[in-house]
Design a protein around this motif. Structure first.
Motif, PDB file in Angstrom:
ATOM      1  N   SER A 153     -15.691 -61.530 -35.081  1.00  0.00           N
ATOM      2  CA  SER A 153     -14.528 -60.917 -35.708  1.00  0.00           C
ATOM      3  C   SER A 153     -13.883 -61.923 -36.659  1.00  0.00           C
ATOM      4  O   SER A 153     -13.524 -63.029 -36.257  1.00  0.00           O
ATOM      5  N   ARG A 260      -9.116 -56.813 -39.920  1.00  0.00           N
ATOM      6  CA  ARG A 260     -10.227 -57.721 -39.638  1.00  0.00           C
ATOM      7  C   ARG A 260     -11.540 -57.074 -40.050  1.00  0.00           C
ATOM      8  O   ARG A 260     -11.615 -55.855 -40.250  1.00  0.00           O
ATOM      9  N   ARG A 262     -15.472 -56.983 -38.529  1.00  0.00           N
ATOM     10  CA  ARG A 262     -16.226 -57.343 -37.328  1.00  0.00           C
ATOM     11  C   ARG A 262     -17.719 -57.153 -37.579  1.00  0.00           C
ATOM     12  O   ARG A 262     -18.143 -56.125 -38.088  1.00  0.00           O
TER      13      ARG A 262
END
Length: 288
Positions: A153, A260, A262
Motif C-alpha cells: 500500500s 492510496r 494498493r
C-alpha cells in the motif's frame, strides 16, 4: 482581421481545454474494461481463498483417517497379541491398513510440502520488497500478508498531487524498486488498485472518484510497463473509489490514509495446484 484573430484564439483554447468527446469515450471504454478485469481478478482471488479452505479441510480429513487407522492397528495388536498369533485374515487386514496409512501419510506430506513451498515463496517476496523499499517512510508505504496474499500500500502523497493522476518523479523511483522485485517473481501476478477518500471531485477531465481511482491505477500500470518493462499480461488495473476505506473519513488523517494505491500480489493458482496433483500422483505410485 482583428475579429478573425480573436476567433482563432478562442478555438485554440476550446480545443486544448480538455480531452475530445472521442478521447473521453475511449477513456470510458477503458474504464469499463478495467472494471471487467477487476471483476475477473476478484473472482480469482475469491477462488484462491475457497480452494485454500477446501485444501485445508481435505488435509484435516486425511489426518483424521490416519489417526483412525493407527487406532485400528493398535486395537488389532492388543486384541490378538503377538503378530505371529494373528489369524491369516487379521494379518491381511493389518497389511492393507498399513498400506493405506502409508499412502495417506505420503499424501499429507505432499500437501504440506506444497503449502510450505508457497508460503516460502510468499515470505521471500515480502523480504525482497521490504529490502528494496527499506529506506521509505513507514507512513508512506506498507507491506503485509493476509491469507497468503501480499499487499503493498503506497500513500497518495507519495504518488500524486491532490486531485491528479500524474505520477511524481519520487513515485517513479519507488515503483522502479517494486518493479525490480516483481519481475524476478514469475510465480506471481498482481493487481494495481486506486483508492480515494470521500471528498467529491468533478471537473472537465475527471468525472468522479471512480474515474480518479481508475485513472491513477492505469497511470501506475503504464509506468511499470513502459518505464520498467513489467509484463503487462501479469498486471490488472482497478479503481475502488472511496468504498474500501482503511480509516474514518471524518478526519484529515483518516482521509489521507484512505487516499492510496494498493498493489495486490496474487499467486498463480494453476502452478500451485499442479504441484499438489503431481505430488499426489507420485505418492500413489510409490505406495504400490
Amino acid at each position: 482581421m482583428k475579429r478573425i484573430f480573436l476567433l482563432a484564439i478562442m478555438a485554440t483554447i476550446t480545443l486544448s481545454s480538455c480531452v475530445s468527446k472521442k478521447k473521453y469515450a475511449e477513456l470510458e471504454a477503458q474504464q469499463q474494461e478495467t472494471q471487467d478485469r477487476l471483476n475477473s481478478a476478484t473472482v480469482k482471488l475469491n477462488a484462491c481463498l475457497e480452494d485454500k479452505r477446501v485444501t485445508t479441510t481435505k488435509l484435516e480429513s486425511l489426518e483424521d483417517q490416519v489417526s483412525t487407522l493407527k487406532n485400528t492397528n493398535s486395537a488389532l495388536l492388543n486384541n490378538q497379541g503377538d503378530l505371529a498369533t494373528l489369524s491369516k485374515k487379521g494379518a491381511e487386514n493389518l497389511e492393507r491398513s498399513l498400506e493405506s496409512m502409508k499412502e495417506k501419510d505420503l499424501q499429507i506430506k505432499t500437501m504440506r510440502d506444497a503449502i510450505n513451498k508457497k508460503d516460502s515463496v510468499t515470505l521471500a517476496l515480502v523480504t525482497s520488497l521490504k529490502g528494496a523499499l527499506g529506506n521509505i517512510n513507514d507512513e508512506d508505504i506498507q507491506i503485509n500478508v493476509e491469507k497468503g496474499v501480499v499487499f503493498v500500500s503506497i500513500s497518495d502523497k507519495l504518488l500524486f498531487r491532490s486531485g491528479s493522476y500524474q505520477v511524481s518523479n519520487r513515485a517513479k523511483e519507488v515503483l522502479g524498486k517494486v518493479a525490480k522485485v516483481v519481475k524476478d517473481k514469475k510465480d506471481f501476478e498482481f493487481m494495481v488498485e486506486g483508492h480515494t477518500d470521500t471528498d467529491p471531485i468533478s471537473n472537465s477531465c475527471i468525472q468522479d472518484n471512480w474515474d480518479l481511482s481508475v485513472k491513477r491505477a492505469t497511470a501506475i500500470v503504464r509506468i511499470l510497463q513502459d518505464d520498467f518493462n513489467v509484463d503487462p499480461a501479469r498486471m490488472t488495473a482497478a479503481g475502488r473509489s472511496q468504498y474500501i476505506p482503511v480509516a474514518s473519513n471524518d478526519t484529515a488523517d483518516g482521509k489521507a490514509a484512505n487516499r492510496r494505491t494498493r498493489i495486490v500480489v496474487l499467486p498463480k493458482l494453476d502452478q500451485f495446484y499442479s504441484m499438489i496433483e503431481d505430488g499426489m500422483k507420485k505418492a500413489t505410485e510409490n505406495s504400490k
